[in-house]
Design a protein around this motif. Sequence first.
Motif, PDB file in Angstrom:
ATOM      1  N   ILE A  28      35.166 -61.186  37.715  1.00 50.48           N
ATOM      2  CA  ILE A  28      33.864 -61.700  37.285  1.00 50.48           C
ATOM      3  C   ILE A  28      34.025 -62.504  36.009  1.00 50.48           C
ATOM      4  O   ILE A  28      34.698 -62.065  35.080  1.00 50.48           O
ATOM      5  CB  ILE A  28      32.885 -60.535  37.035  1.00 50.48           C
ATOM      6  N   ALA A  29      33.387 -63.659  35.967  1.00 48.92           N
ATOM      7  CA  ALA A  29      33.381 -64.444  34.743  1.00 48.92           C
ATOM      8  C   ALA A  29      32.238 -64.012  33.836  1.00 48.92           C
ATOM      9  O   ALA A  29      32.415 -63.884  32.626  1.00 48.92           O
ATOM     10  CB  ALA A  29      33.261 -65.928  35.064  1.00 48.92           C
ATOM     11  N   SER A  30      31.082 -63.781  34.427  1.00 55.27           N
ATOM     12  CA  SER A  30      29.937 -63.327  33.646  1.00 55.27           C
ATOM     13  C   SER A  30      28.905 -62.706  34.578  1.00 55.27           C
ATOM     14  O   SER A  30      28.857 -63.013  35.768  1.00 55.27           O
ATOM     15  CB  SER A  30      29.302 -64.482  32.867  1.00 55.27           C
ATOM     16  N   ILE A  31      28.099 -61.807  33.999  1.00 54.77           N
ATOM     17  CA  ILE A  31      27.010 -61.197  34.749  1.00 54.77           C
ATOM     18  C   ILE A  31      25.702 -61.714  34.174  1.00 54.77           C
ATOM     19  O   ILE A  31      25.453 -61.572  32.973  1.00 54.77           O
ATOM     20  CB  ILE A  31      27.061 -59.664  34.670  1.00 54.77           C
ATOM     21  N   ASN A  32      24.897 -62.303  34.996  1.00 50.51           N
ATOM     22  CA  ASN A  32      23.645 -62.905  34.540  1.00 50.51           C
ATOM     23  C   ASN A  32      22.537 -61.857  34.544  1.00 50.51           C
ATOM     24  O   ASN A  32      22.384 -61.105  33.602  1.00 50.51           O
ATOM     25  CB  ASN A  32      23.333 -64.111  35.404  1.00 50.51           C
ATOM     26  N   VAL A  33      21.813 -61.764  35.603  1.00 49.52           N
ATOM     27  CA  VAL A  33      20.733 -60.786  35.699  1.00 49.52           C
ATOM     28  C   VAL A  33      21.211 -59.554  36.463  1.00 49.52           C
ATOM     29  O   VAL A  33      21.876 -59.674  37.491  1.00 49.52           O
ATOM     30  CB  VAL A  33      19.506 -61.374  36.412  1.00 49.52           C
ATOM     31  N   MET A  34      20.880 -58.381  35.954  1.00 49.73           N
ATOM     32  CA  MET A  34      21.137 -57.124  36.654  1.00 49.73           C
ATOM     33  C   MET A  34      19.796 -56.456  36.913  1.00 49.73           C
ATOM     34  O   MET A  34      18.853 -56.611  36.122  1.00 49.73           O
ATOM     35  CB  MET A  34      22.043 -56.205  35.842  1.00 49.73           C
ATOM     36  N   GLY A  35      19.730 -55.729  37.996  1.00 53.24           N
ATOM     37  CA  GLY A  35      18.437 -55.126  38.300  1.00 53.24           C
ATOM     38  C   GLY A  35      18.525 -53.939  39.221  1.00 53.24           C
ATOM     39  O   GLY A  35      19.594 -53.603  39.750  1.00 53.24           O
ATOM     40  N   TRP A  36      17.380 -53.302  39.370  1.00 53.71           N
ATOM     41  CA  TRP A  36      17.233 -52.171  40.272  1.00 53.71           C
ATOM     42  C   TRP A  36      16.084 -52.461  41.235  1.00 53.71           C
ATOM     43  O   TRP A  36      15.016 -52.955  40.824  1.00 53.71           O
ATOM     44  CB  TRP A  36      16.930 -50.886  39.500  1.00 53.71           C
TER      45      TRP A  36
END
Length: 120
Positions: A28-36
Amino acid sequence: QVQLVESGGGLVQPGGSLRLSCVVSGSIASINVMGWYRQAPGKERELVATITSRGITNLADSVKGRFTISRENAKATVYLQMNSLTPDDTAVYYCNADLTRLVYGRQNYWGQGTQVTVSS
């Protein structure tokens, strides 16, 4: 290969609390939005909460004031603290990550889901 691994689900009595965790691993280069998100039996999957890389959160009206979403970028982990649980919160909870991968670019991934059951 990217994996999202959730933990923390289980059985809890009404009024109780649970904390869900989701760890993202892989190239992974970057994680933008994380959610549930969650899906109750016979219902469509619905948004519970999201959080951007800068910590901006969005929560469904049904959980505002009871649930809190947070993340630790260094650990590629997102949390969902759930308080004052009711039977209506019973569902399979899914972690979601919008991320950027080396070579492949921007992609969206789901975890396998973790069951949350609120019952006396």
